[in-house]
Design a protein around this motif. Structure first.
Motif, PDB file in Angstrom:
ATOM      1  N   GLN A 170       0.856  -1.187   0.000  1.00 24.56           N
ATOM      2  CA  GLN A 170       0.000   0.000   0.000  1.00 24.56           C
ATOM      3  C   GLN A 170       0.888   1.232   0.000  1.00 24.56           C
ATOM      4  O   GLN A 170       2.118   1.143   0.025  1.00 24.56           O
ATOM      5  CB  GLN A 170      -0.922  -0.043   1.222  1.00 24.56           C
ATOM      6  N   GLY A 171       0.298   2.413  -0.058  1.00 22.01           N
ATOM      7  CA  GLY A 171       1.087   3.638  -0.075  1.00 22.01           C
ATOM      8  C   GLY A 171       0.201   4.851   0.036  1.00 22.01           C
ATOM      9  O   GLY A 171      -0.949   4.786   0.468  1.00 22.01           O
ATOM     10  N   PHE A 172       0.748   5.999  -0.391  1.00 21.74           N
ATOM     11  CA  PHE A 172       0.076   7.278  -0.199  1.00 21.74           C
ATOM     12  C   PHE A 172      -0.614   7.755  -1.469  1.00 21.74           C
ATOM     13  O   PHE A 172      -0.072   7.651  -2.571  1.00 21.74           O
ATOM     14  CB  PHE A 172       1.080   8.355   0.220  1.00 21.74           C
ATOM     15  N   SER A 173      -1.790   8.325  -1.288  1.00 25.74           N
ATOM     16  CA  SER A 173      -2.416   9.112  -2.346  1.00 25.74           C
ATOM     17  C   SER A 173      -1.916  10.542  -2.250  1.00 25.74           C
ATOM     18  O   SER A 173      -1.524  11.153  -3.246  1.00 25.74           O
ATOM     19  CB  SER A 173      -3.937   9.063  -2.217  1.00 25.74           C
ATOM     20  N   ARG A 174      -1.940  11.066  -1.017  1.00 28.03           N
ATOM     21  CA  ARG A 174      -1.418  12.393  -0.741  1.00 28.03           C
ATOM     22  C   ARG A 174      -0.696  12.394   0.598  1.00 28.03           C
ATOM     23  O   ARG A 174      -1.052  11.626   1.494  1.00 28.03           O
ATOM     24  CB  ARG A 174      -2.544  13.434  -0.690  1.00 28.03           C
ATOM     25  N   PHE A 175       0.281  13.266   0.719  1.00 30.27           N
ATOM     26  CA  PHE A 175       0.962  13.499   1.997  1.00 30.27           C
ATOM     27  C   PHE A 175       1.133  14.996   2.175  1.00 30.27           C
ATOM     28  O   PHE A 175       1.604  15.691   1.274  1.00 30.27           O
ATOM     29  CB  PHE A 175       2.324  12.809   2.038  1.00 30.27           C
TER      30      PHE A 175
END
Length: 708
Positions: A170-175
């Motif tokens: 998994q990971g980031f869409s926004r940070f």
């Protein structure tokens, strides 16, 4: 104002760009260049140079087209001039990486300058911003792409969460790195994630809640939009570090307030970066199915909410040991591993060999090795049966092709079947495996099946997901305007009693005196016997001998007055009619002003053992009668209020009304940092405040009458 220029600008200028990988300017510049297929990128460094064939311009005045988003990574003395130049060049958004050198007043002035020109400012002292859906990478470090949006006041923690997410596919869409929040704050950033199509789960690490009520409204909006929020925070604040001036102060910690706000807003408060990442993986993969779980949360029969039914989980293990340990991990976190219904046991046993049974946990006992398709067959039988809400597969699956590459195709096919079975059944399937990064695990993740390396990760994620409310939460009530009446002069019992009585709280008949003769006269004229005598002006009168109960006649009253005067040195006393009610319960009710969230109501088991019980419930003030009643019934010892072992139940409506009146008084008098009634005597005929006191803001504890 919109944050489009923050997340998807048409053009970006990085001021302080560098070709040296040891410098922040390099990572910001190279990250900006990675998105140049989507937007124009300008690199600025007054000393010249180039990166990846793009020459550095001397200043923003040399940029040929207006930069919509300016990233500032220059020494502190140069920040203001860069922002001024950026505004002159037409910039609409500034991300200020620079830290140190600026005092808060200068930072606020900088933010005011930007917003006065219709722009937005992120930072200063931030790590930057990333939007993997728009190819925007304006930060240091690696940010894997995914569907989790993160808002964080810690850059390093964000990197840790990113690595944990990446290991789980998994990971980031926004940070968004918040920095000092001089303009764009946590609520702004979270609002932007709620409306972002690429974000399925919202996560936040927040240390400074600022306008906590606004943030609570944002959390409620996230739930309404179908975006679960995972919150991580510290357990300390200015409020929790202050010495408690009352029972309420001792019982209401800053973290307890945040926990109450999360509960009421439908957000999940986590304990660590690992818990946050593990739960985010589950919610991102199977959040829609979790939202459809048929878990009845309340039962109004008898007028009292029943505790929520635990999430029911079926377990399939490659061995008896793994299955049993998985069951222990689930049950220890409040989940249920129930006995399966007979038809389900028969359906499962049909795919097991020898004497293996269809219990829960299900022991495959070699059925997987005999035929990999048995994994899918058994999981399908459990998922479709409906006696459980979720299924956990624990053991070896996903690693067969590692030992025997010839099984790769079959194992991936079974993984696909597992994902399809969960989707078709509309239930949650979670896999715990000793494998790592195999093709079969990739297939599972592609089909919405979360995969974990340790069973405790899977159990914790399921336990958190089970706490999501089934009914939409209500945003916190707006604070009414301050009462036009006079301010409370002090927090003494007389003043607080008068205030609360004006708001509808009932107190025993009382008179305040200074002499023994005055006390005897008050008893004859007002209170009668038996009565209570209480010394005024002491913080803890019970311990100091400042309270006497059940005084039967004048002789006993004069003797008590003499003893109390000698023991306490008090100069003023309350003579009160004794309140005696069968089957009564002593509660503590208080309101404490939290610097971020405003007035917070606390109710719990009261009297002299309030801290010992520590059985409390919190909510933001003001309260509705229905919400007050819910708080009372959420106490661990709520059975004492509803008729424990044949006792007469108390008047819950009167108790709720008393809470509402206390909350209303506190809201209308913000000069009070704390306001408390202890005990609040509740019984079948109503509610009676037996003691009260307040603490003015900026003052030490004021004299209060002892609890009794």
């Amino acid at each position: 104002m919109s944050l489009d220029a923050l997340f998807d600008p048409r053009s970006v200028a990085v001021v302080g760009a560098s070709a040296n990988p040891a410098k922040w300017g390099y990572w910001l510049a190279s990250g900006a260049l990675a998105g140049r297929r989507r937007r124009t990128v300008h690199l600025v460094n007054q000393r010249g140079g180039a990166l990846d064939g793009v020459p550095f311009l001397p200043d923003l005045g040399a940029v040929p087209t207006p930069p919509e988003h300016v990233v500032v990574a220059v020494p502190p003395p140069q920040v203001r001039s860069v922002v001024v130049d950026g505004l002159a060049a037409g910039a609409r958004c500034f991300t200020v990486i620079t830290s140190g050198g600026s005092d808060p007043a200068e930072e606020r002035e900088l933010a005011a300058l930007v917003t006065a020109h219709g722009g937005r400012l992120l930072g200063p002292n931030c790590m930057g911003v990333v939007d993997t859906t728009t190819e925007l990478r304006l930060s240091w470090g690696d940010f894997p792409a995914g569907s989790v949006g993160l808002v964080s006041q810690s850059g390093s923690l964000a990197l840790e969460i990113g690595r944990l997410l990446a290991r789980a596919g998994q990971g980031f869409s926004r940070f968004v790195s918040l920095g000092n929040q001089r303009d764009i704050d946590a609520a702004d950033a979270l609002d932007a994630l709620i409306g972002h199509e690429g974000t399925r789960v919202v996560a936040a690490y927040i240390e400074d809640f600022r306008d906590g009520r606004r943030l609570a409204r944002t959390l409620t909006a996230a739930y309404a939009a179908g975006k679960p929020v995972l919150l991580l925070t510290l357990g300390r604040s200015a409020a929790s570090g202050r010495a408690a001036a009352s029972h309420t102060g001792a019982l209401v910690s800053a973290r307890a307030v945040v926990a109450a706000v999360c509960r009421d807003a439908g957000a999940l408060l986590t304990e660590s970066a690992g818990e946050l990442a593990d739960t985010a993986v589950l919610l991102a993969a199977a959040g829609e199915r979790i939202g459809r779980l048929p878990i009845p949360r309340t039962d109004r029969a008898g007028g009292r909410p029943a505790p929520p039914r635990p999430l029911r989980v079926s377990v399939v293990g490659d061995s008896g040991g793994q299955g049993a340990l998985a069951a222990d991990a689930l049950v220890s976190r409040g989940l249920d591993v129930p006995v399966l219904d007979e038809p389900t046991r028969i359906a499962v046993a049909a795919h097991l060999a020898g004497r293996a049974g269809g219990g829960n946990p299900v022991d495959l006992a070699g059925a997987g090795e005999a035929d990999l398709r048995n994994y899918a067959r058994i999981a399908r039988a459990l998922l479709e049966a409906g006696d459980t809400d979720a299924t956990v597969l624990t053991g070896y699956f996903g690693d067969y092709a590692t030992a025997n590459p010839a099984q790769a195709g079959l194992e991936c096919g079974v993984a696909r079947e597992l994902g399809e079975a969960a989707r078709k059944a509309g239930r949650v399937l979670v896999v715990h495996t000793m494998a790592r990064d195999t093709p079969a695990l990739a297939v599972l993740r592609e089909h919405g099946v979360p995969v974990y390396e340790r069973i405790e990760q899977a159990a914790t994620a399921l336990a958190h997901a089970a706490r999501l409310p089934c009914t939409p939460p209500q945003p916190p009530a707006a604070l009414p305007r301050r009462s036009p009446g006079r301010r409370v002069a002090d927090g003494a019992y007389e003043s607080v009693r008068e205030l609360l009585a004006a708001h509808g709280l009932a107190f025993p008949v009382a008179e305040f005196v200074t002499t023994a003769d005055g006390a005897a006269d008050a008893a004859r004229r007002r209170t009668g016997y038996p009565l209570a005598l209480k010394a005024m002006g002491l913080a803890h009168k019970s311990e100091a001998g400042g309270v006497a109960l059940g005084i039967a006649d004048e002789a006993a009253l004069r003797a008590a007055f003499a003893r109390m005067g000698a023991a306490t040195g008090a100069t003023r006393y309350a003579v009160e009619r004794m309140a005696v009610h069968p089957y009564s319960v002593e509660l503590i009710a208080g309101v404490r002003y939290d610097p971020a969230f405003g007035p917070v109501v606390m109710v719990g088991l009261g009297g002299v053992t309030a801290e010992l019980h520590a059985d409390t419930a919190l909510a933001l003030a003001p309260l509705t009668p229905g919400r007050a009643r819910e708080l009372l019934l959420s106490l661990r010892h709520a059975a004492l209020l509803t008729g424990w072992r044949g006792a007469q139940p108390v008047d819950l409506d009167a108790a709720a009304d008393a809470l509402c009146a206390l909350a209303r008084a506190a809201v209308e008098h913000p000069e009070l940092a704390e306001l408390e009634v202890n005990p609040l005597l509740v019984h079948s005929g109503g509610a009676l405040a037996l003691d009260a006191h307040g603490v003015l803001r900026g003052r030490q504890v004021y004299g209060r009458s002892a609890v009794r």
